[in-house]
Design an enzyme around this catalytic site. Structure first.
Site, PDB file in Angstrom:
ATOM      1  CB  ALA A  10      -0.952  -0.004   1.195  1.00 46.24           C
ATOM      2  CB  SER A  11       4.444   1.974  -0.214  1.00 50.02           C
ATOM      3  OG  SER A  11       4.753   0.973  -1.158  1.00 50.02           O
ATOM      4  NE  ARG A  12       6.336   1.189  -4.998  1.00 50.66           N
ATOM      5  CZ  ARG A  12       6.639   0.368  -6.004  1.00 50.66           C
ATOM      6  NH1 ARG A  12       6.232   0.650  -7.224  1.00 50.66           N
ATOM      7  NH2 ARG A  12       7.365  -0.703  -5.803  1.00 50.66           N
ATOM      8  CB  VAL A  61       3.375 -10.295   1.433  1.00 51.14           C
ATOM      9  CG1 VAL A  61       2.824  -9.123   2.233  1.00 51.14           C
ATOM     10  CG2 VAL A  61       3.624  -9.926  -0.010  1.00 51.14           C
ATOM     11  CB  SER A 139      -4.270  -9.428 -13.207  1.00 52.32           C
ATOM     12  OG  SER A 139      -4.108  -8.954 -14.530  1.00 52.32           O
ATOM     13  CE1 TYR A 152       1.135  -9.387 -12.091  1.00 53.35           C
ATOM     14  CE2 TYR A 152      -0.420  -9.727 -13.893  1.00 53.35           C
ATOM     15  CZ  TYR A 152      -0.033  -9.029 -12.758  1.00 53.35           C
ATOM     16  OH  TYR A 152      -0.807  -7.987 -12.298  1.00 53.35           O
ATOM     17  CE  LYS A 156      -1.651 -10.349  -9.785  1.00 50.83           C
ATOM     18  NZ  LYS A 156      -1.851  -9.818  -8.429  1.00 50.83           N
TER      19      LYS A 156
HETATM   20  P1  NAP Z   1       3.055  -1.123  -7.925  1.00 52.28           P
HETATM   21  O1  NAP Z   1       2.690   0.287  -8.217  1.00 52.28           O
HETATM   22  O2  NAP Z   1       4.255  -1.720  -8.583  1.00 52.28           O
HETATM   23  O3  NAP Z   1       3.176  -1.288  -6.316  1.00 52.28           O
HETATM   24  C1  NAP Z   1       3.488  -2.538  -5.783  1.00 52.28           C
HETATM   25  C2  NAP Z   1       3.290  -2.502  -4.289  1.00 52.28           C
HETATM   26  O4  NAP Z   1       3.543  -3.821  -3.767  1.00 52.28           O
HETATM   27  C3  NAP Z   1       4.260  -1.567  -3.562  1.00 52.28           C
HETATM   28  O5  NAP Z   1       3.596  -1.031  -2.451  1.00 52.28           O
HETATM   29  C4  NAP Z   1       5.374  -2.526  -3.117  1.00 52.28           C
HETATM   30  O6  NAP Z   1       6.097  -2.056  -1.968  1.00 52.28           O
HETATM   31  C5  NAP Z   1       4.549  -3.745  -2.763  1.00 52.28           C
HETATM   32  N1  NAP Z   1       5.293  -5.015  -2.761  1.00 52.28           N
HETATM   33  C6  NAP Z   1       5.879  -5.640  -3.800  1.00 52.28           C
HETATM   34  N2  NAP Z   1       6.418  -6.802  -3.391  1.00 52.28           N
HETATM   35  C7  NAP Z   1       6.163  -6.900  -2.064  1.00 52.28           C
HETATM   36  C8  NAP Z   1       6.463  -7.876  -1.076  1.00 52.28           C
HETATM   37  N3  NAP Z   1       7.140  -8.990  -1.391  1.00 52.28           N
HETATM   38  N4  NAP Z   1       6.063  -7.654   0.196  1.00 52.28           N
HETATM   39  C9  NAP Z   1       5.377  -6.527   0.532  1.00 52.28           C
HETATM   40  N5  NAP Z   1       5.060  -5.573  -0.376  1.00 52.28           N
HETATM   41  C10 NAP Z   1       5.452  -5.767  -1.654  1.00 52.28           C
HETATM   42  O7  NAP Z   1       1.860  -2.123  -8.277  1.00 52.28           O
HETATM   43  P2  NAP Z   1       0.342  -1.811  -8.730  1.00 52.28           P
HETATM   44  O8  NAP Z   1       0.344  -1.584 -10.197  1.00 52.28           O
HETATM   45  O9  NAP Z   1      -0.287  -0.835  -7.823  1.00 52.28           O
HETATM   46  O10 NAP Z   1      -0.302  -3.268  -8.507  1.00 52.28           O
HETATM   47  C11 NAP Z   1      -0.960  -3.633  -7.310  1.00 52.28           C
HETATM   48  C12 NAP Z   1      -1.633  -4.973  -7.524  1.00 52.28           C
HETATM   49  O11 NAP Z   1      -2.544  -4.887  -8.625  1.00 52.28           O
HETATM   50  C13 NAP Z   1      -0.651  -6.100  -7.876  1.00 52.28           C
HETATM   51  O12 NAP Z   1      -1.073  -7.303  -7.286  1.00 52.28           O
HETATM   52  C14 NAP Z   1      -0.774  -6.188  -9.378  1.00 52.28           C
HETATM   53  O13 NAP Z   1      -0.412  -7.453  -9.869  1.00 52.28           O
HETATM   54  C15 NAP Z   1      -2.253  -5.887  -9.574  1.00 52.28           C
HETATM   55  N6  NAP Z   1      -2.605  -5.412 -10.894  1.00 52.28           N
HETATM   56  C16 NAP Z   1      -2.053  -4.279 -11.408  1.00 52.28           C
HETATM   57  C17 NAP Z   1      -2.407  -3.862 -12.683  1.00 52.28           C
HETATM   58  C18 NAP Z   1      -1.842  -2.606 -13.299  1.00 52.28           C
HETATM   59  O14 NAP Z   1      -2.106  -2.373 -14.495  1.00 52.28           O
HETATM   60  N7  NAP Z   1      -1.127  -1.775 -12.583  1.00 52.28           N
HETATM   61  C19 NAP Z   1      -3.325  -4.614 -13.442  1.00 52.28           C
HETATM   62  C20 NAP Z   1      -3.856  -5.775 -12.892  1.00 52.28           C
HETATM   63  C21 NAP Z   1      -3.503  -6.169 -11.617  1.00 52.28           C
HETATM   64  P3  NAP Z   1       7.400  -1.088  -2.108  1.00 52.28           P
HETATM   65  O15 NAP Z   1       6.870   0.272  -2.505  1.00 52.28           O
HETATM   66  O16 NAP Z   1       8.023  -1.124  -0.756  1.00 52.28           O
HETATM   67  O17 NAP Z   1       8.262  -1.695  -3.194  1.00 52.28           O
END
Ligand code: NAP
Length: 244
Positions: A10-12, A61, A139, A152, A156
């Protein structure tokens, strides 16, 4: 007192938007990340502006012992969580025939095993309390497959199976488990894609644009809330109607 929610990653991006939305809805929020404590603290500040509490907790996690310790500490310090959002995720893309097991394992560990770790650990507390709502972020790639993402998409798709089974096993205790399947969403994850890939993706979206983290957060917060009290075991696509 507000409900207590844990949001992983949840940091970004999407996780940060979900944490803010849950805080806006009156929840106290535990904001997890793996390393980006500065950004997580900023999200916590934004959450606190809604009047509730927000706590930053960094742990991996993908590491079972770290999850166990974190869940134990959170439960002891803050009580049994009412809401768990399994959002943290990574990509390590590549064609299957060239993919080394390390890339496969990293993504399965971070995107699927993590969801089992957190759901089983927090789920055990929820079962005891006979209440709770879990939302897993999968996803549309997990539903349809996607070129260059065998690790991936397998992870998912696994999250979808886990969601459906967990909803059956925990339903009699009043615990709901659902999933949100975002399409292409404007975050660091998709910013990393080339302009060419982004353009070809956009052309396949009926609404002609990527989604925003806030649009995904609305769906996740709805499923987490009592407004979705008769919804469980479902996968809600929030993708502007994307043809994969
Ligand atoms: P993101 O901007 O890359 O952010 C990823 C987040 O996950 C960050 O807060 C990161 O922490 C944290 N993280 C990664 N590995 C971790 C671990 N091992 N333990 C704890 N925290 C971890 O990703 P997002 O695009 O928001 O995606 C969020 C979710 O939605 C993911 O599950 C992704 O697969 C899914 N999703 C995304 C999209 C898309 O288009 N963006 C589409 C479909 C599904 P740090 O900041 O500390 O690195």
């Amino acid at each position: 007192m507000g409900k207590l929610a844990i949001v992983t990653g949840a940091s970004r991006g999407i996780g940060a938007a979900i944490a803010r939305k849950l805080a806006e809805n009156g929840c106290d929020v535990v904001i997890n990340c793996i390393s980006n404590l500065g950004r997580a603290e900023k999200v916590a500040e934004e959450c606190r502006a809604y009047g509730g509490n927000a706590y930053v907790r960094a742990w991996d996690v993908a590491d079972y012992d770290a999850c166990r310790q974190a869940v134990q500490e959170i439960t002891e310090q803050l009580g049994t969580p009412d809401i768990l959002v399994n959002n943290a995720g990574i990509t390590r893309d590549g064609l299957m025939v060239r993919m080394k097991p390390e890339k496969w394992n990293d993504v399965i560990q971070a995107n699927l095993n993590s969801v089992f770790y957190m759901t089983s650990l927090v789920g055990a507390q929820m079962v005891r309390a006979k209440r709770g709502s879990i939302v897993n972020i999968t996803s549309i790639s997990g539903l349809h497959g996607n070129f260059g993402q065998v690790n991936y998409t397998a992870a998912k798709a696994g999250v979808i199976g886990l969601t459906k089974t967990a909803s059956k096993e925990m339903g009699s205790r009043g615990i709901r488990v659902n999933a949100v399947a975002p399409g292409f969403t404007e975050t660091d994850m998709t910013n990393a894609l080339s302009d060419e890939i982004k353009e070809s993706a956009r052309a396949r979206i009926a609404l002609g644009r990527f989604g925003t983290p806030e649009e995904i957060a609305e769906a996740a917060a709805f499923l987490a809330s009592d407004k979705a009290s008769y919804i469980t075991g479902q996968v809600l696509c929030v993708d502007g109607n994307t043809a994969m």
